[in-house]
Design a protein around this motif. Structure first.
Motif, mmCIF file in Angstrom:
data_model
loop_
_atom_site.group_PDB
_atom_site.id
_atom_site.type_symbol
_atom_site.label_atom_id
_atom_site.label_comp_id
_atom_site.label_asym_id
_atom_site.label_seq_id
_atom_site.Cartn_x
_atom_site.Cartn_y
_atom_site.Cartn_z
ATOM 1 N N VAL A 70 0.837 -1.193 0.000
ATOM 2 C CA VAL A 70 0.000 0.000 0.000
ATOM 3 C C VAL A 70 0.873 1.245 0.000
ATOM 4 C CG1 VAL A 70 -1.781 1.289 1.222
ATOM 5 C CG2 VAL A 70 -1.816 -1.224 1.227
ATOM 6 N N VAL A 71 0.642 2.108 -0.963
ATOM 7 C CA VAL A 71 1.301 3.416 -0.999
ATOM 8 C C VAL A 71 0.218 4.469 -0.737
ATOM 9 C CG1 VAL A 71 2.642 5.045 -2.370
ATOM 10 C CG2 VAL A 71 2.995 2.566 -2.640
ATOM 11 N N GLU A 72 0.229 5.032 0.437
ATOM 12 C CA GLU A 72 -0.833 5.943 0.828
ATOM 13 C C GLU A 72 -0.805 7.253 0.056
ATOM 14 O OE1 GLU A 72 -0.560 6.443 5.021
ATOM 15 O OE2 GLU A 72 -1.729 4.635 5.437
ATOM 16 N N GLY A 73 0.347 7.760 -0.271
ATOM 17 C CA GLY A 73 0.431 9.052 -0.921
ATOM 18 C C GLY A 73 0.200 10.179 0.070
ATOM 19 N N PRO A 74 0.208 11.403 -0.409
ATOM 20 C CA PRO A 74 0.069 12.550 0.504
ATOM 21 C C PRO A 74 -1.367 12.682 1.009
ATOM 22 C CG PRO A 74 0.101 13.289 -1.768
ATOM 23 C CD PRO A 74 0.379 11.808 -1.807
ATOM 24 N N LYS A 75 -1.524 13.312 2.158
ATOM 25 C CA LYS A 75 -2.832 13.630 2.699
ATOM 26 C C LYS A 75 -3.381 14.838 1.943
ATOM 27 C CE LYS A 75 -5.218 14.525 7.071
ATOM 28 N NZ LYS A 75 -5.048 14.709 8.530
ATOM 29 N N VAL A 76 -4.553 14.684 1.364
ATOM 30 C CA VAL A 76 -5.107 15.709 0.479
ATOM 31 C C VAL A 76 -6.033 16.621 1.262
ATOM 32 C CG1 VAL A 76 -6.394 16.128 -1.646
ATOM 33 C CG2 VAL A 76 -4.953 14.094 -1.452
ATOM 34 N N ARG A 77 -5.791 17.918 1.136
ATOM 35 C CA ARG A 77 -6.625 18.920 1.792
ATOM 36 C C ARG A 77 -7.396 19.724 0.746
ATOM 37 N NH1 ARG A 77 -1.947 19.803 5.386
ATOM 38 N NH2 ARG A 77 -2.491 19.135 7.495
ATOM 39 N N VAL A 78 -8.548 20.228 1.168
ATOM 40 C CA VAL A 78 -9.356 21.084 0.302
ATOM 41 C C VAL A 78 -8.847 22.516 0.453
ATOM 42 C CG1 VAL A 78 -11.668 21.956 -0.198
ATOM 43 C CG2 VAL A 78 -11.360 19.577 0.546
ATOM 44 N N ARG A 79 -8.362 23.072 -0.645
ATOM 45 C CA ARG A 79 -7.840 24.434 -0.622
ATOM 46 C C ARG A 79 -8.943 25.461 -0.840
ATOM 47 N NH1 ARG A 79 -6.315 27.636 -4.771
ATOM 48 N NH2 ARG A 79 -6.425 25.878 -6.200
#
Length: 200
Positions: A5-14
């Motif tokens: 599993v590669v989670e990647g970055p935590k995505v935020r709503v800009r």
């Protein structure tokens, strides 16, 4: 069996934006949706795709409650180059706002139509507004209350003895218009029995 599993970055709503809006302010629509943009410390603004889908439905319901029965709502998510932030665009095609052509009453026997009409706030030529219609339903109930009728909101298995007032939208041939029909089931009037005072 190994799951890599590669989670990647935590995505935020800009940013949360509304495109195609003419009848309501964007601030008003921001109160309708639960997707919020990130504010340092105060709000995490984490992207939740299921919540975005729910917000599409909430916006559609909001417009329908205000008479936009043909509204179409979609969404588009635009990511930043590093995929850590996104802008959520809600795309709205408002369509036509339907207006009242006639106001009719069905089922009223004990209270004359003129008495039911005199305190209505939603008038002919005005658009459908669910909140205002509910206020008018309460006005109709108040017109019945002096005669001993007891109001019961509509339920799956309604009690036939109680008063019910059901607003219905009836579409007509003319586009953008409808007839508003208040379907009234009066039930039966109740009378005061014995008055018993206990205690001193």
């Amino acid at each position: 069996l190994i799951f890599n599993v590669v989670e990647g970055p935590k995505v935020r709503v800009r940013k949360v934006n509304f495109i195609g809006v003419h009848s309501f302010t964007k601030d008003r629509l921001r109160d309708v949706v639960k997707t919020k943009y990130w504010i340092w410390i105060f709000r995490p603004g984490t992207l939740d795709l299921e919540q975005v889908a729910d917000d599409v439905g909430a916006l559609r319901q909001f417009y329908t409650r205000h008479g936009y029965f043909d509204v179409r709502v979609g969404r588009k998510i635009i990511g930043s180059p590093d995929q850590t932030q996104v802008q959520v665009n809600f795309i709205i095609d408002e369509g036509m706002r339907d207006k009242v052509r006639r106001i009719l009453f069905e089922g009223n026997v004990s209270v004359p139509e003129a008495e039911l009409r005199k305190n209505l706030k939603l008038a002919i030529g005005r658009p459908w507004d669910a909140d205002q219609i509910q206020r008018d339903v309460r006005s109709i109930v108040r017109a019945y209350s002096p005669f001993g009728f007891v109001y019961e909101p509509s339920e799956d298995v309604p009690n036939p003895d109680y008063l019910r007032v059901t607003p219905q939208r009836v579409f007509v041939k003319e586009p953008g218009e409808f007839d508003l029909v208040y379907d009234i089931h009066e039930g039966k009037p109740f009378h005061m029995g014995r008055i018993i005072v206990k205690g001193t």
